[in-house]
Design a protein around this motif. Structure first.
Motif, PDB file in Angstrom:
ATOM      1  N   CYS A  29       0.783  -1.045   0.043  1.00 34.25           N
ATOM      2  CA  CYS A  29      -0.087   0.235   0.004  1.00 34.25           C
ATOM      3  C   CYS A  29       0.692   1.183  -0.002  1.00 34.25           C
ATOM      4  O   CYS A  29       0.398   2.198  -0.685  1.00 34.25           O
ATOM      5  N   ILE A  73      -2.548   2.082 -11.668  1.00 28.48           N
ATOM      6  CA  ILE A  73      -3.834   2.747 -11.115  1.00 28.48           C
ATOM      7  C   ILE A  73      -4.022   4.314 -11.469  1.00 28.48           C
ATOM      8  O   ILE A  73      -4.944   4.640 -12.044  1.00 28.48           O
ATOM      9  N   LEU A 121      -7.499   5.989 -13.115  1.00 28.38           N
ATOM     10  CA  LEU A 121      -8.079   6.849 -12.455  1.00 28.38           C
ATOM     11  C   LEU A 121      -8.210   8.088 -13.274  1.00 28.38           C
ATOM     12  O   LEU A 121      -9.500   8.669 -13.086  1.00 28.38           O
ATOM     13  N   LEU A 157      -9.467  11.563  -7.494  1.00 29.17           N
ATOM     14  CA  LEU A 157      -9.634  10.275  -7.336  1.00 29.17           C
ATOM     15  C   LEU A 157      -8.147   9.690  -7.000  1.00 29.17           C
ATOM     16  O   LEU A 157      -8.019   8.743  -6.117  1.00 29.17           O
ATOM     17  N   THR A 195      -7.082   7.970  -3.481  1.00 29.31           N
ATOM     18  CA  THR A 195      -6.784   6.478  -3.433  1.00 29.31           C
ATOM     19  C   THR A 195      -5.308   6.361  -2.694  1.00 29.31           C
ATOM     20  O   THR A 195      -5.019   5.352  -2.152  1.00 29.31           O
ATOM     21  N   CYS A 196      -4.251   7.446  -3.055  1.00 30.92           N
ATOM     22  CA  CYS A 196      -2.987   7.304  -2.435  1.00 30.92           C
ATOM     23  C   CYS A 196      -3.171   7.542  -0.881  1.00 30.92           C
ATOM     24  O   CYS A 196      -2.543   6.945  -0.228  1.00 30.92           O
ATOM     25  N   ALA A 198      -4.615   4.193   0.502  1.00 30.65           N
ATOM     26  CA  ALA A 198      -3.571   3.276   0.732  1.00 30.65           C
ATOM     27  C   ALA A 198      -2.526   3.442   1.735  1.00 30.65           C
ATOM     28  O   ALA A 198      -2.165   2.535   2.756  1.00 30.65           O
TER      29      ALA A 198
END
Length: 349
Positions: free
Chosen positions: A164, A304, A308, A321, A325-326, A329
């Motif tokens: 992640c 990814i 996105l 987004l 998302t980061c 993670a």
């Protein structure tokens, strides 16, 4: 083994300077990456044998600092040498010869254990202390070892965390320059300076994180002290990415990304030290296992981000987004760290 790894990637650097085709270049660079992948796992095993638990964080931070320093100086140094020599091939030959010399020096100076080094006296060996189970791994242990990895909650949580973290971190080295150029209209030279500044914060993070994890273990004990720097750093990185959603200036985003870079590398020495704590005689293999998941995360992250951006292109939400998302993670990595237990070593026999 580390001497061999350095020698091999140096030879492959020389080969890269000789190739005359795309396939030759791909072959040389593929084998280069293969040989270089053993460096950090082997270095981690050396740290476990040469440093007591109270100093493993600082030692690991210094090694990782060297990696970040090399990455930061290589583009400038390579460009300068190409301008001086007039050929990129000559520069690669120089790098290869220098690497062979370093491999020889490492083999000459370093020993696997303090007891094997003629310059390490009895008092120093007592200070370092025993490294635990130091029996040499056997080839027949591989299946049992992998089975142990697959049933270890701590190691899976560590691997999830590395996966992640690299999903969140890879944005800085792949898409941040494009983001700054397309969204904030910065020039190529200014964007390069900004990204270099962001990544340079990682070097500071390695040094600070090494001291922090050693202090944390002394203050809170091995179980909690080892995971607190990881969890706190990842949560701060999460908040920094969320802050990017509310900042309109390029320098504001750069400041937030610098915090992400700082916190990512701040947690690294704790992650290294955790694997040294639980790895025993298989520290190198455990490091390779967990690092594999981290590299997989970097690969996934690089795919990814464009997905996105494409998904949110019609609504203009693609960049938001990516930041969310980061951030997610890093949050998952921070939570995963809390379940790791460095007091329970992975024994394979």
């Amino acid at each position: 083994m580390l001497s061999l790894y350095i020698f091999l990637w140096s030879i492959l650097t020389l080969m890269t300077g000789w190739v005359a085709s795309l396939y030759g270049l791909m072959f040389a660079r593929f084998l280069f990456g293969f040989s270089q992948s053993g460096a950090y796992p082997t270095s981690s095993a050396i740290v476990r044998r040469w440093f007591p638990i109270s100093s493993r964080g600082r030692a690991s931070g210094l090694i990782a600092f060297g990696g970040r320093l090399g990455a930061a100086t290589a583009p400038f140094l390579t460009t300068l040498l190409i301008l001086q020599t007039g050929s990129w091939r000559t520069v690669l030959w120089l790098y290869g010869l220098l690497g062979i010399a370093i491999a020889a020096a490492y083999f000459w100076v370093v020993r696997d254990r303090p007891s094997e080094h003629p310059a390490c006296n009895a008092a120093e060996q007592d200070l370092i202390g025993p490294s635990g189970d130091d029996q040499k791994p056997q080839l027949k242990d591989i299946a049992r070892m992998i089975g142990k990895y697959c049933t270890s909650r701590s190691l899976w949580l560590n691997s999830l965390g590395q996966l992640c973290v690299n999903i969140g971190w890879v944005f800085l080295v792949t898409w941040l320059p494009t983001y700054l150029k397309e969204t904030h209209k910065v020039s190529d030279s200014q964007g390069a300076f900004m990204v270099t500044l962001v990544l340079s914060m990682g070097m500071l993070g390695q040094l600070l994180g090494g001291r922090a994890t050693d202090w944390s273990v002394t203050r809170f004990g091995l179980r909690l002290g080892r995971v607190l720097p990881i969890s706190i750093a990842n949560c701060i990185a999460c908040v920094a990415y969320i802050a990017c959603l509310f900042i309109d200036s390029a320098w504001g985003v750069v400041a937030c990304c610098a915090v992400v870079s700082l916190m990512t590398d701040f947690a690294n020495p704790s992650i290294w030290a955790f694997m040294q704590d639980v790895g025993g005689r298989n520290t190198g293999a455990i490091f390779g296992w967990a690092n594999m998941w981290g590299n997989f995360g970097a690969s996934v992250g690089s795919m990814i981000v464009p997905s996105l951006l494409l998904y949110g292109a019609s609504s203009g939400s693609g960049q938001s987004l990516v930041f969310v998302t980061c951030a997610l993670a890093f949050f998952i990595a921070g939570c995963a760290a809390l379940g790791m237990d460095a007091t329970k070593p992975l024994q394979t026999n």
